[in-house]
Motif scaffolding. Sequence first.
Motif, PDB file in Angstrom:
ATOM      1  N   GLY A 287       0.789  -1.229   0.000  1.00  0.00           N
ATOM      2  CA  GLY A 287       0.000   0.000   0.000  1.00  0.00           C
ATOM      3  C   GLY A 287       0.815   1.269   0.000  1.00  0.00           C
ATOM      4  O   GLY A 287       0.252   2.370   0.029  1.00  0.00           O
ATOM      5  N   LEU A 288       2.135   1.164  -0.033  1.00  0.00           N
ATOM      6  CA  LEU A 288       2.999   2.339   0.015  1.00  0.00           C
ATOM      7  C   LEU A 288       3.198   2.894  -1.393  1.00  0.00           C
ATOM      8  O   LEU A 288       3.714   2.208  -2.273  1.00  0.00           O
ATOM      9  CB  LEU A 288       4.349   1.975   0.633  1.00  0.00           C
ATOM     10  N   THR A 289       2.787   4.126  -1.612  1.00  0.00           N
ATOM     11  CA  THR A 289       3.017   4.778  -2.892  1.00  0.00           C
ATOM     12  C   THR A 289       4.464   5.264  -2.958  1.00  0.00           C
ATOM     13  O   THR A 289       5.175   5.320  -1.939  1.00  0.00           O
ATOM     14  CB  THR A 289       2.087   5.980  -3.070  1.00  0.00           C
TER      15      THR A 289
ATOM     16  N   ILE B  42      -3.939   1.331   9.104  1.00  0.00           N
ATOM     17  CA  ILE B  42      -3.678   0.051   8.448  1.00  0.00           C
ATOM     18  C   ILE B  42      -4.992  -0.676   8.187  1.00  0.00           C
ATOM     19  O   ILE B  42      -5.833  -0.805   9.085  1.00  0.00           O
ATOM     20  CB  ILE B  42      -2.772  -0.835   9.330  1.00  0.00           C
ATOM     21  N   ALA B  43      -5.178  -1.130   6.959  1.00  0.00           N
ATOM     22  CA  ALA B  43      -6.338  -1.963   6.623  1.00  0.00           C
ATOM     23  C   ALA B  43      -5.925  -3.424   6.725  1.00  0.00           C
ATOM     24  O   ALA B  43      -4.827  -3.801   6.314  1.00  0.00           O
ATOM     25  CB  ALA B  43      -6.817  -1.650   5.204  1.00  0.00           C
ATOM     26  N   ILE B  44      -6.798  -4.252   7.296  1.00  0.00           N
ATOM     27  CA  ILE B  44      -6.503  -5.675   7.439  1.00  0.00           C
ATOM     28  C   ILE B  44      -7.743  -6.489   7.091  1.00  0.00           C
ATOM     29  O   ILE B  44      -8.860  -5.976   7.092  1.00  0.00           O
ATOM     30  CB  ILE B  44      -6.035  -6.032   8.871  1.00  0.00           C
ATOM     31  N   ASP B  45      -7.517  -7.766   6.783  1.00  0.00           N
ATOM     32  CA  ASP B  45      -8.634  -8.679   6.553  1.00  0.00           C
ATOM     33  C   ASP B  45      -9.034  -9.395   7.836  1.00  0.00           C
ATOM     34  O   ASP B  45     -10.050 -10.099   7.876  1.00  0.00           O
ATOM     35  CB  ASP B  45      -8.264  -9.714   5.494  1.00  0.00           C
TER      36      ASP B  45
ATOM     37  N   ALA C 221      -2.129  -7.122   5.963  1.00  0.00           N
ATOM     38  CA  ALA C 221      -2.072  -5.707   6.353  1.00  0.00           C
ATOM     39  C   ALA C 221      -1.566  -4.855   5.193  1.00  0.00           C
ATOM     40  O   ALA C 221      -0.636  -5.231   4.492  1.00  0.00           O
ATOM     41  CB  ALA C 221      -1.164  -5.537   7.565  1.00  0.00           C
ATOM     42  N   ARG C 222      -2.189  -3.693   4.998  1.00  0.00           N
ATOM     43  CA  ARG C 222      -1.708  -2.755   3.997  1.00  0.00           C
ATOM     44  C   ARG C 222      -1.941  -1.333   4.495  1.00  0.00           C
ATOM     45  O   ARG C 222      -2.876  -1.068   5.262  1.00  0.00           O
ATOM     46  CB  ARG C 222      -2.361  -2.961   2.639  1.00  0.00           C
TER      47      ARG C 222
END
Length: 513
Positions: free
Chosen positions: A432-434, A467-470, A487-488
């Motif tokens: 997720g890092l630009t 942080i987005a996680i499932d 995690a992203r």
Amino acid sequence: MLLQELVAVTDAVAATSSRLAKVAALADVLRRLDPAEVVPAIGFLLAAPRQGRLGVGWRSVTSLEAPHAEEPSLTLSEVDAALDTLARADGPGSVAVRSAELEALARRATPGEWDLLVRIMLGELRTGALEGVLLDAVAKAADRAPTAVRRAAMLSGDLGETALLALTGTAEQLDAVGLRVGRPVMPMLASTAASTAEALEGLVTDGRRVAASIEYKLDGARIQVHRDGDEVHVYTRSLAEITHRVPEIVDAVRALPAEQLILDGETLTLDEDGGPRPFQDTMARFGSETEAAAVLRPWFFDILHLDGRDLLDEPLSARLDALARVAGDARMPGIVTDDPARAADFSREALAAGHEGVMVKALDAPYAAGRRGKSWLKVKPVLTYDLVVLAVEPGSGRRTGLLSNLHLGALDPTGEFGAPGGFVMVGKTFKGLTDATLRWQTEHFPTIETHRSAYALHVQPVTVVEIAIDGVQRSSRYPGGVALRFARVKGYRPDKRPEEADTIQTLRTLLRG
């Protein structure tokens, strides 16, 4: 009071997980303070000096080699004066002034006192004495009702001044602290729910379903706006004033049909099609000291004061009626319903418009400044948590030369898995890092470096990242027994303090079986 007495109490507080013991130890010290020492001492105990930014970094203090004193002699007032000097140093020669003041302070301090001072100046005391514990200690020391102390602190936005009033004033003076246009109050906070149906179920009263306000949850920055005539002030969620940075918000509020207002809301920037830009774009504009092309648009979801009438203690239904009369197009889109199907449809509408999700709010609830309760529930389709960066690893391949993989920590307020108020590692991610984010963190993290290991650069635990996680899974690798799944990075949250991060206990509730 000698600084050594604060060293002793912070050691005692860090050594126990008992909230009652923490409160008792802190209250004992607070009772013995001179009035002039109260505000500085509260700042020291929170590692948030009253002076604000001191211009002192990790390298400034760790590079000092001055010998320390053998016996304690530093007083709280002397330390406060030294921090004044550090904070005022500016312009040519300021580096030399700060270096000289730091060295003088280090020579006066014993090793234990210097360790405490370093942690205060760097904002990482981590004793487990968070604001709630300290507020209870103030109430105990002053023999005041905890609810009265908490309310005064929330409405004044200043724990130090609240402590001074509680300890030196009367109960009537403490109770008289109220809303004042132009003085920010701590914002009401939300808990989370997995779905709109679950959120509505949580608002059931006396066995019957009640209607709730369902509102868009923007991926924006929280704002609190105060207006008194043509005078407008805009504050962040941490109560920092940013009025000069957001002239478009000031103009929008001046155009509203009222003379006195306190509004709570969010702001973000829009793209050419009127859709929301990424959170990072909003924060870049939000934090800019220079004129920028991107324009911030405000949306208000609550009103605390309107033309001489305080609305803080009135139910949300009454506040929404008042908001509807003045906010116009600046009101947050929302509906009122008790129908789970209609709530779910509205949530899908919010997502289709590019927003994070929805807020579900109890219509009968007052505005609980500074508190996170069950009256406001946020519902987002992806689980997101605010964590703190503990370390970062160098990248490889196309990321060679950049800092990439983040070590993530959750707050442990009770010390169940480590030091009270510290952070427990729960995983790593480089997803997720630009490119822009990679460049930013490569420049940022060395400025807060604590040490380096063979594989990572370790940093002060002060940088909050969303942080987005499932989900999570059980793990024997990490002390909290839980690891993040998929995690992203959604984005850094410079508007949030590390003590606002999600807790290890919250993450552990996601475990199943």
